[in-house]
Design an enzyme around this catalytic site. Structure first.
Site, mmCIF file in Angstrom:
data_model
loop_
_atom_site.group_PDB
_atom_site.id
_atom_site.type_symbol
_atom_site.label_atom_id
_atom_site.label_comp_id
_atom_site.label_asym_id
_atom_site.label_seq_id
_atom_site.Cartn_x
_atom_site.Cartn_y
_atom_site.Cartn_z
ATOM 1 C CE LYS A 1 -29.401 -26.722 -25.467
ATOM 2 N NZ LYS A 1 -29.678 -27.523 -24.229
ATOM 3 C CD GLU B 1 -47.383 -29.490 -26.654
ATOM 4 O OE1 GLU B 1 -47.236 -30.442 -27.441
ATOM 5 O OE2 GLU B 1 -46.635 -28.495 -26.632
ATOM 6 C CB CYS C 1 -45.033 -32.519 -30.205
ATOM 7 S SG CYS C 1 -44.023 -33.524 -31.311
ATOM 8 C CD GLU D 1 -42.074 -31.720 -34.137
ATOM 9 O OE1 GLU D 1 -43.017 -31.284 -33.429
ATOM 10 O OE2 GLU D 1 -41.448 -32.742 -33.876
#
Length: 493
Positions: A179, A387, A288, A254
């Site tokens: 997905k 972030e 990331c 992750e």
């Protein structure tokens, strides 16, 4: 270069494209805010069909029992198909994500081909274990595929990271259901259609498009899914780990990062400037592993800041399909607003905007944001702790090595870190002291597929890489055989 057209793909099941579905997901080109396509969402019935196709293909065993050399040949043909369609894949992904075409064509798409070739090579060298210490028995440990894997890939690097999940899961004989993120499903959906032509048997690789809260949740909770892997945000990662754990499904996630990029005063200055720019501004800053906290030692700080800001101001912001573009638009208007929400914090006491902080000028449409650098006095700033996931760097000055390590580790994340120094002793000390899963020394991002890639703390659970993927996508089976006929005790005689 024209924006490539794309098929309407709600799902790919048993090698066939399904275009019908439920509530459509609008895919918008972030360069000009135009509609590329409405993708019908795969509903519960389609999710079930995809999982059942994967389960059937696994149980029938055409792929998992295929001799390794033949499976290797198919994986290598997948790599060839990616390279043969590299321009189209990069064009689709650029239009979908805003990432410059040149970066996708020369890095991400080639990396996707490398993923398949790497795992083709890896399974040719994989070995079991044999224990002979007991004089009466031989005990061997075999690895068998786990079954059906749910693969949930991110929007910031769909083809590179999605292909890593596909290649690593099927290399060991599994079937899978992928997905993609609903924000950027087009490139990886095209890749899924190429794999049938490369010789992957029907049902081994299936794909479903839809929103995470509906299609994704249904996939993770499906009883015929054996393992789950996810790359994306920490909040969603928690939900996926919880859903998988409730059904005792192993999961790797992750997640986010707020990586420190430490520039010591004995660094190769020009290399450090180049590396720091690449670390925060490639992929439009949406990665990331971005070096988003730049820590510079005081002795070279003034010179470094001057050089870094001059280069950041000169970065070419533009149409991602233009070969000269270095920084394209952010992925969506929603994400642009998220990045811009940090600008007010940059005007607080103890913060100084050194460059940027606005929508990029000269664009009537699109999600363009200037390369932005903010100098801060405290690592406690929201700009240093959350972030941002864009071309937005926090810059801090430190005095001692101890202070650098403390700043680097003062984060809830621990994915990667960067260290720049020409002193090998300092490098060795730094890699020991920094709490991160990956430490890159005197280099920007370098991916060694043989080594594990995973983070500490809230950056995730589990790793990718050769051995790490083998451990996740296979089960151990211990088999014990007598060396010679054995005498057993006779009960009831």
């Amino acid at each position: 270069m024209e924006t490539p057209m794309t098929e309407v793909i709600s799902a790919v099941i048993d090698g066939a494209i399904i275009s019908a579905g439920e509530a459509p997901v609008s895919i918008i080109n972030p360069a000009n805010d135009s509609l590329i396509v409405d993708l019908p969402e795969a509903g519960a019935d389609t999710v079930d069909r995809a999982v059942q196709a994967a389960r059937r293909s696994f149980d029938e065993g055409v792929w998992r029992t295929m001799p390794v050399d033949k499976r290797q040949a198919v994986l290598r043909r997948c790599a060839d198909a990616i390279e043969s369609n590299a321009d189209e894949l990069a064009g689709i992904e650029s239009a979908n994500t805003g990432i410059p075409f040149s970066q996708l064509r020369n890095r991400s798409v080639l990396r996707a081909a490398d993923n398949f070739r790497f795992f083709a090579d890896y399974i040719g060298q994989s070995v079991g274990e044999l224990y002979e210490q007991n004089p009466d028995y031989l005990t061997m440990v075999r690895r068998e595929p786990v079954g059906v894997a749910a693969l949930i890939s991110p929007w910031n690097s769909p083809i590179a990271l999605g292909s890593m999940k596909i290649a690593s899961s099927i290399a060991f004989g599994n079937s899978c259901v992928l997905k993609p993120s609903e924000q950027a499903p087009l490139g990886i959906s095209k890749l899924a259609t190429l794999m049938t032509g490369a010789g992957v048997p029907d049902g081994v690789v299936n794909l479903i498009n839809g929103r995470g809260a509906t299609t994704g949740d249904q996939l993770v909770r499906h009883p015929d899914i054996d393992v789950v892997t996810f790359t994306g945000g920490t909040h969603t990662g928690r939900l996926i780990m919880k859903a998988a754990g409730e059904n005792l499904k192993p999961a790797t996630v992750e997640l986010g990062g707020k990586s420190a990029n430490i520039i010591f005063d004995d660094a190769d200055f020009d290399q450090a400037v180049d590396g720091a720019l690449l670390g925060i501004f490639t992929n439009n800053g949406q990665q990331c592993l971005a070096g988003s906290r730049i820590l510079v030692q005081r002795g070279i700080a003034a010179r470094f800041i001057e050089a870094f800001i001059a280069r950041a101001k000169a970065i070419r912001v533009g149409d991602p399909l233009d070969a000269a573009t270095e920084l394209g638009p952010l992925v969506s208007q929603r994400h642009l607003q998220h990045v811009m929400s940090f600008v007010p914090d940059a005007n607080l006491a103890g913060h100084r905007i050194l460059t940027g902080g606005h929508r990029a000028p000269g664009f009537d449409k699109g999600c363009y944001f200037e390369p932005t650098v903010v100098q801060v006095d405290s690592n406690d700033s929201r700009i240093c702790q959350e972030e941002i996931f864009g071309p937005f760097a926090a810059l801090m000055i430190f005095d001692t090595d101890e202070e650098a390590y403390a700043l680097a580790n003062a984060s809830r994340f621990g994915l990667v870190s960067y260290v720049w120094s020409q002193n090998i002793g300092r490098i060795m000390e730094a890699q020991e002291r920094i709490a991160a899963g990956i430490v890159w020394c005197n280099t920007p991002m370098m991916r060694e597929l043989r080594a594990p890639f995973g983070g500490y703390k809230e950056s995730g659970v589990g790793s990718d890489g050769g051995k790490a993927c083998e451990a996740f996508y296979t089960r151990q089976k211990t088999v014990t055989i007598p060396r010679r006929p054995i005498i057993l005790r006779k009960l009831g005689v």
